[in-house]
Design a protein around this motif. Structure first.
Motif, short mmCIF file in Angstrom:
data_model
loop_
_atom_site.label_atom_id
_atom_site.label_comp_id
_atom_site.label_asym_id
_atom_site.label_seq_id
_atom_site.Cartn_x
_atom_site.Cartn_y
_atom_site.Cartn_z
N UNK A 78 123.01 13.38 76.63
CA UNK A 78 123.37 14.52 77.47
C UNK A 78 122.74 15.84 77.02
N UNK A 79 122.07 15.86 75.88
CA UNK A 79 121.42 17.09 75.43
C UNK A 79 120.21 17.39 76.30
N UNK A 80 120.04 18.65 76.63
CA UNK A 80 118.91 19.06 77.45
C UNK A 80 117.67 19.35 76.60
N UNK A 81 117.88 19.56 75.31
CA UNK A 81 116.78 19.89 74.41
C UNK A 81 116.88 19.04 73.15
N UNK A 82 115.77 18.89 72.42
CA UNK A 82 115.81 18.15 71.16
C UNK A 82 116.80 18.80 70.18
N UNK A 83 117.36 17.98 69.29
CA UNK A 83 118.36 18.44 68.34
C UNK A 83 117.96 18.06 66.92
N UNK A 110 111.07 11.43 67.48
CA UNK A 110 110.98 12.64 66.67
C UNK A 110 109.94 13.51 67.36
N UNK A 111 110.30 14.76 67.61
CA UNK A 111 109.39 15.66 68.34
C UNK A 111 109.15 16.93 67.54
N UNK A 112 108.08 17.60 67.89
CA UNK A 112 107.73 18.85 67.23
C UNK A 112 108.37 20.00 67.99
N UNK A 113 108.89 20.96 67.24
CA UNK A 113 109.45 22.15 67.86
C UNK A 113 108.81 23.39 67.28
N UNK A 114 108.27 24.23 68.12
CA UNK A 114 107.59 25.44 67.68
C UNK A 114 108.54 26.30 66.86
N UNK A 140 112.63 21.90 60.70
CA UNK A 140 113.45 20.70 60.66
C UNK A 140 112.96 19.70 61.70
N UNK A 141 113.23 18.42 61.41
CA UNK A 141 112.90 17.38 62.38
C UNK A 141 113.79 17.54 63.61
N UNK A 142 113.19 17.39 64.75
CA UNK A 142 113.92 17.43 66.02
C UNK A 142 113.85 16.05 66.66
N UNK A 143 114.93 15.68 67.33
CA UNK A 143 115.00 14.36 67.96
C UNK A 143 115.44 14.51 69.41
N UNK A 144 114.89 13.64 70.24
CA UNK A 144 115.31 13.58 71.63
C UNK A 144 115.42 12.13 72.06
N UNK A 145 116.26 11.91 73.04
CA UNK A 145 116.51 10.57 73.57
C UNK A 145 115.33 10.14 74.43
N UNK A 146 115.02 8.85 74.34
CA UNK A 146 114.12 8.24 75.31
C UNK A 146 115.03 7.88 76.49
#
Length: 184
Positions: free
Chosen positions: A48-53, A84-88, A92-98
């Motif tokens: 349910x997150x709209x952005x990586x966490x 695992x995604x990059x955040x400008x 810290x490591x950011x994660x998002x759901x597939x």
């Protein structure tokens, strides 16, 4: 901007109640497939997150230790359910759901089934090799050789099943399965 910031308290409460029901359902579903309930809840919350966490954000959201959260994230990442995604500007490591549940299912079962198939086929191959050695050693003992031949036939049938299962796994990995059972 936090998506919930624009909602009233009443709207947030109702939305969270609805989401909790889905998150609980996801957790129970994943538990059926051997993934712990807490990791299922983690995936559900992330869904349910709209952005990586970050690990810290999810740890705070779920009230779990950072160690448990790290283990859960690693499990979901290994199962290809999160990226695992990059955040400008973030160290810290950011994660998002597939978000593709079809792909999640295909990846999950492909990983689990392929590992099981490899282990089982190796065990069956070792047994066939041992049977052949026993047949040579006891070549004159017809009754024993017949039992060994019968066992070898059963193992050959099992190997045929595992070869079929490999093709099924391949169809999940390539997406060919969706030609036979289309996504909606």
């Amino acid at each position: 901007m936090n998506e919930l910031a624009v909602l009233t308290e009443e709207q947030r409460v109702k939305l969270n109640s609805t989401r909790r029901r889905v998150i609980e359902s996801i957790g129970k579903n994943m538990d059926l497939y051997g993934i712990t309930l807490s990791i299922g809840h983690l995936y559900g919350n992330m869904y349910f997150n709209q952005e990586p966490v970050t690990l810290d954000e999810m740890s705070e959201t779920m009230g779990m230790s950072k160690t448990s959260m790290s283990t859960g994230m690693r499990t979901l990442h290994d199962l290809k359910m999160i990226n695992k995604v990059w955040g400008k500007g973030s160290r810290k490591d950011l994660y998002e759901v597939v978000p593709d549940w079809h792909q999640n299912f295909a990846d999950f079962f492909s990983i689990k089934w392929r590992k099981a198939v490899e282990q089982n086929m190796a065990a069956l191959a070792r047994s066939l090799k041992e049977i052949e050695a026993l047949k040579e050693q006891y070549a004159g003992e017809t009754a024993f050789v017949q039992v060994l031949d019968s066992d070898a036939q059963k193992i050959d049938e099992a190997l045929k099943y595992y070869k079929w299962l490999e093709r099924l796994i391949d169809s999940f990995e390539t997406g060919e399965i969706y030609r036979f059972i289309p996504k909606e």
